[in-house]
Design an enzyme around this catalytic site. Structure first.
Site, PDB file in Angstrom:
ATOM      1  CE  LYS A  10      42.492  50.837 -33.113  1.00 49.49           C
ATOM      2  NZ  LYS A  10      41.926  49.478 -33.303  1.00 49.49           N
ATOM      3  NE  ARG A  85      40.248  49.619 -27.135  1.00 42.12           N
ATOM      4  CZ  ARG A  85      41.379  49.480 -27.834  1.00 42.12           C
ATOM      5  NH1 ARG A  85      42.200  50.489 -27.962  1.00 42.12           N
ATOM      6  NH2 ARG A  85      41.660  48.334 -28.388  1.00 42.12           N
ATOM      7  NE  ARG A 124      47.482  42.287 -33.808  1.00 48.54           N
ATOM      8  CZ  ARG A 124      46.726  43.288 -33.363  1.00 48.54           C
ATOM      9  NH1 ARG A 124      46.622  44.410 -34.045  1.00 48.54           N
ATOM     10  NH2 ARG A 124      46.055  43.144 -32.247  1.00 48.54           N
ATOM     11  NE  ARG A 157      48.184  42.741 -29.095  1.00 52.05           N
ATOM     12  CZ  ARG A 157      47.382  43.745 -29.417  1.00 52.05           C
ATOM     13  NH1 ARG A 157      47.761  44.672 -30.269  1.00 52.05           N
ATOM     14  NH2 ARG A 157      46.180  43.832 -28.883  1.00 52.05           N
ATOM     15  NE  ARG A 168      41.875  42.430 -28.716  1.00 50.74           N
ATOM     16  CZ  ARG A 168      42.788  42.033 -29.609  1.00 50.74           C
ATOM     17  NH1 ARG A 168      43.162  40.760 -29.659  1.00 50.74           N
ATOM     18  NH2 ARG A 168      43.309  42.890 -30.423  1.00 50.74           N
TER      19      ARG A 168
HETATM   20  P1  ADP Z   1      43.588  46.305 -30.541  1.00 48.17           P
HETATM   21  O1  ADP Z   1      43.176  47.642 -31.060  1.00 48.17           O
HETATM   22  O2  ADP Z   1      44.243  45.468 -31.566  1.00 48.17           O
HETATM   23  O3  ADP Z   1      42.518  45.616 -29.773  1.00 48.17           O
HETATM   24  P2  ADP Z   1      45.353  47.530 -28.569  1.00 48.17           P
HETATM   25  O4  ADP Z   1      46.781  47.191 -28.598  1.00 48.17           O
HETATM   26  O5  ADP Z   1      44.927  48.897 -28.983  1.00 48.17           O
HETATM   27  O6  ADP Z   1      44.686  46.419 -29.454  1.00 48.17           O
HETATM   28  O7  ADP Z   1      44.746  47.258 -27.113  1.00 48.17           O
HETATM   29  C1  ADP Z   1      44.940  46.051 -26.433  1.00 48.17           C
HETATM   30  C2  ADP Z   1      44.181  46.065 -25.105  1.00 48.17           C
HETATM   31  O8  ADP Z   1      44.620  47.169 -24.289  1.00 48.17           O
HETATM   32  C3  ADP Z   1      42.666  46.267 -25.206  1.00 48.17           C
HETATM   33  O9  ADP Z   1      41.984  45.067 -25.492  1.00 48.17           O
HETATM   34  C4  ADP Z   1      42.347  46.822 -23.809  1.00 48.17           C
HETATM   35  O10 ADP Z   1      42.326  45.812 -22.831  1.00 48.17           O
HETATM   36  C5  ADP Z   1      43.543  47.709 -23.529  1.00 48.17           C
HETATM   37  N1  ADP Z   1      43.307  49.103 -23.986  1.00 48.17           N
HETATM   38  C6  ADP Z   1      43.917  49.732 -25.015  1.00 48.17           C
HETATM   39  N2  ADP Z   1      43.445  50.988 -25.151  1.00 48.17           N
HETATM   40  C7  ADP Z   1      42.495  51.162 -24.198  1.00 48.17           C
HETATM   41  C8  ADP Z   1      41.630  52.223 -23.822  1.00 48.17           C
HETATM   42  N3  ADP Z   1      41.632  53.397 -24.476  1.00 48.17           N
HETATM   43  N4  ADP Z   1      40.801  52.047 -22.779  1.00 48.17           N
HETATM   44  C9  ADP Z   1      40.778  50.904 -22.106  1.00 48.17           C
HETATM   45  N5  ADP Z   1      41.552  49.846 -22.406  1.00 48.17           N
HETATM   46  C10 ADP Z   1      42.406  49.949 -23.435  1.00 48.17           C
END
Ligand code: ADP
Ligand code: ZN
Length: 220
Positions: A10, A85, A124, A157, A168
């Site tokens: 993404k 999400r 990554r 990360r 996750r």
């Molecule tokens: P990825 O898509 O690679 O898992 P992100 O950088 O989008 O990573 O998100 C990392 C973390 O941030 C998630 O595992 C979650 O804990 C938090 N997070 C991100 N977006 C949301 C969301 N829309 N709602 C709740 N938690 C979120």
């Protein structure tokens, strides 16, 4: 909107869409990591959930996104990456869009099998300065997409370790996967096969996004 499990690409695709279509990339994870780096109360709260591979509570997330979408650079259109999400977040987004007299042009679902995601996330690397994602094998650092760095700020990360990655993925299947149906029912979903080469996925994503954008700008 880009929808997909962690590691489906993404962030990488969002950068291309930003550059090619002049959209603003809004990534919930980047916003949370920014807050965590600044050690704001929101950032400290979010960091605990992120480390465990859990979602940050909807209330906090929705409030953060509402504020972000009201900023001036969001007016020309955004690529949403990582939000919504949960179904509650999707419903909150529909309300926000209504209030801002905006609408969702489409949802690109990046479909990749879980086995591949675990390996992808293990390799990554992310730039601390510009947030651009790279991959040790599939997308090694060549040039900074923002001409800000020489790759000296790349880091892994905290949540890209195997145990957190598995958590996750479980969170994605349980809480986020229902959104596929939600957007399919609203005729907004386009599925992209996300497991090809980076060039193939980028071509498919840009093609789909361009036709959504021209449909959104065309006569109603
Ligand atoms: P990825 O898509 O690679 O898992 P992100 O950088 O989008 O990573 O998100 C990392 C973390 O941030 C998630 O595992 C979650 O804990 C938090 N997070 C991100 N977006 C949301 C969301 N829309 N709602 C709740 N938690 C979120
Ligand atoms: Zn950089």
């Amino acid at each position: 909107m880009l929808l997909g499990a962690p590691g489906t690409g993404k962030g990488t695709q969002a950068e291309r869409l930003e550059q090619d279509l002049g959209l603003t990339h809004v990534a919930s994870g980047d916003l949370f990591r920014g807050h965590a780096q600044q050690r704001t109360p929101l950032g400290l709260q979010a960091a605990a959930y992120m480390r465990g591979g859990d979602l940050v509570p909807d209330e906090v997330t929705v409030a953060m996104l509402r504020e972000r979408l009201q900023q001036a650079d969001a007016r020309a259109g955004v690529v949403l990456d990582g939000f919504p999400r949960t179904l509650a977040q999707a419903e909150a987004l529909d309300m926000m869009m209504g209030a801002l007299a905006r609408r969702i042009a489409g949802v690109l679902y990046l479909d990749v099998p879980d086995e591949e995601l675990v390996t992808r996330l293990a390799g990554r690397l992310v730039c601390r300065e510009c947030q651009a994602p790279f991959h040790l094998q599939a997308n090694p650092f060549a040039t900074c997409p923002y001409q800000k760095c020489q790759g000296e700020h790349l880091y892994r990360r905290d949540d890209d370790n195997p145990a957190t990655v598995r958590a996750r993925l479980a969170t994605f299947h349980e809480r986020t996967e229902p959104l596929i149906r939600y957007y399919r029912d609203r005729s907004l979903l386009v599925t992209i096969r996300g497991s090809g080469t980076l060039a193939d996925v980028t071509a498919a994503t840009l093609g789909a996004a361009r036709s959504l954008a021209s449909a959104a700008l065309g006569p109603a």
